[in-house]
Design a protein around this motif. Sequence first.
Motif, PDB file in Angstrom:
ATOM      1  N   LEU A   1       0.782  -0.742  -0.400  1.00 27.51           N
ATOM      2  CA  LEU A   1       0.261  -0.167  -0.191  1.00 27.51           C
ATOM      3  C   LEU A   1       0.765   1.505  -0.288  1.00 27.51           C
ATOM      4  O   LEU A   1       0.317   3.032  -0.027  1.00 27.51           O
ATOM      5  CB  LEU A   1      -1.021  -0.114   1.802  1.00 27.51           C
ATOM      6  N   GLY A   2       1.800   1.289   0.642  1.00 24.18           N
ATOM      7  CA  GLY A   2       3.110   2.408   0.450  1.00 24.18           C
ATOM      8  C   GLY A   2       3.392   2.508  -0.603  1.00 24.18           C
ATOM      9  O   GLY A   2       3.941   3.567  -1.172  1.00 24.18           O
TER      10      GLY A   2
ATOM     11  N   LEU B   1      -0.559   5.300   0.256  1.00 25.92           N
ATOM     12  CA  LEU B   1      -1.331   4.843   2.317  1.00 25.92           C
ATOM     13  C   LEU B   1      -0.506   5.279   2.388  1.00 25.92           C
ATOM     14  O   LEU B   1       1.024   4.032   2.528  1.00 25.92           O
ATOM     15  CB  LEU B   1      -2.626   3.571   1.543  1.00 25.92           C
ATOM     16  N   LYS B   2      -1.307   5.536   3.606  1.00 26.88           N
ATOM     17  CA  LYS B   2      -0.098   5.364   5.349  1.00 26.88           C
ATOM     18  C   LYS B   2      -1.001   5.148   6.675  1.00 26.88           C
ATOM     19  O   LYS B   2      -2.201   5.253   6.133  1.00 26.88           O
ATOM     20  CB  LYS B   2       0.705   6.818   5.198  1.00 26.88           C
ATOM     21  N   ARG B   3      -0.410   4.361   7.102  1.00 27.01           N
ATOM     22  CA  ARG B   3      -0.773   3.556   8.010  1.00 27.01           C
ATOM     23  C   ARG B   3      -0.985   4.783   9.384  1.00 27.01           C
ATOM     24  O   ARG B   3       0.029   4.827   9.925  1.00 27.01           O
ATOM     25  CB  ARG B   3      -0.397   2.209   8.749  1.00 27.01           C
ATOM     26  N   VAL B   4      -2.227   4.767   9.538  1.00 25.12           N
ATOM     27  CA  VAL B   4      -2.655   5.451  10.856  1.00 25.12           C
ATOM     28  C   VAL B   4      -3.425   4.466  12.419  1.00 25.12           C
ATOM     29  O   VAL B   4      -3.489   5.832  13.305  1.00 25.12           O
ATOM     30  CB  VAL B   4      -3.754   6.563   9.853  1.00 25.12           C
ATOM     31  N   LEU B   5      -3.559   3.212  11.562  1.00 25.91           N
ATOM     32  CA  LEU B   5      -4.141   2.879  12.908  1.00 25.91           C
ATOM     33  C   LEU B   5      -3.545   1.851  12.939  1.00 25.91           C
ATOM     34  O   LEU B   5      -3.655   0.924  11.497  1.00 25.91           O
ATOM     35  CB  LEU B   5      -5.198   2.793  13.644  1.00 25.91           C
ATOM     36  N   HIS B   6      -3.078   0.194  13.776  1.00 31.30           N
ATOM     37  CA  HIS B   6      -2.372  -0.801  13.507  1.00 31.30           C
ATOM     38  C   HIS B   6      -2.585  -1.372  14.880  1.00 31.30           C
ATOM     39  O   HIS B   6      -1.628  -1.234  16.060  1.00 31.30           O
ATOM     40  CB  HIS B   6      -0.984  -0.803  13.575  1.00 31.30           C
TER      41      HIS B   6
END
Length: 273
Positions: free
Chosen positions: A212-213, A242-247
């Motif tokens: 996704l990055g 896309l960037k991950r904002v929650l994991h």
Amino acid sequence: MAAGEQPARTLTEHFGDQPFSNHPERWNSLWQDEWTPWDRSGPSMALSDLLEQHTELFDLPGATTRKTALVPGCGRGHDVLLLAAFGFDAYGMDVSTLAIERARKNADAVEGDPVYTQRGARAGTVHWITGDFFKGDWGREIGINAGRFDLIFDYTFYCALPPPAKPAWAQRMVELLAPGGKLVCLEFPAKKPSSEPGPPWAAPPYSYVAYLGRPGQEPVRDEHGGVVESEVQEPRQTDGGLKRVLHTTPQRTHAAGTSDGEIVDRISVWEHI
């Protein structure tokens, strides 16, 4: 084979020697045989909990707003119905015509089930689409073009795709996600090694970052096709991903996402860089 009877082979054997172009027909044949071991018989409580507990990440639909959600590879549509309960105009898409038939029947069968109780000021509408996720014709047919979905939920879709198809999966996700929208991935099977073939193929959390990055790009992969964790880089704005904002680890998930009573699934939220 009688309806509902389990075939003697596994999903891996069913797809093993087939080119990716044949996969749609192979999925449809499993629906015809009524052998759907990936079906969870209900919606994802991990998704429900996420929407309820992390409202700061989601501008949920209100009485006067309408937002759209997409579930690719929706199967019987459990999560489509859940998103409609949260107020989204929800679209369930599957390449199998039989899957969409089953989704329509399931929607009728579960009407009134409290798990789908309306949350908030309004209930969303439900729409079913037979189409190929990787093509744009189904979007044009329903009047929703690229970049128009406010929420996309991926659970058993990513892991159903062989590694060579994942760069295109990531590129398509980026195209379909609206500005300000969120992609939610329930990562499964998060602990499966890449040496074990699929479907489901291994889905470790770092593989989502890799694809996704940098959508459309091939990450460094091992001899089995799995992403090499040490080679994964954080996304850059110039890559258009896309960037991950929650994991996080969900509080609840399906039994398939647990091991010895421990939740091994992970859930992630993504947005445009």
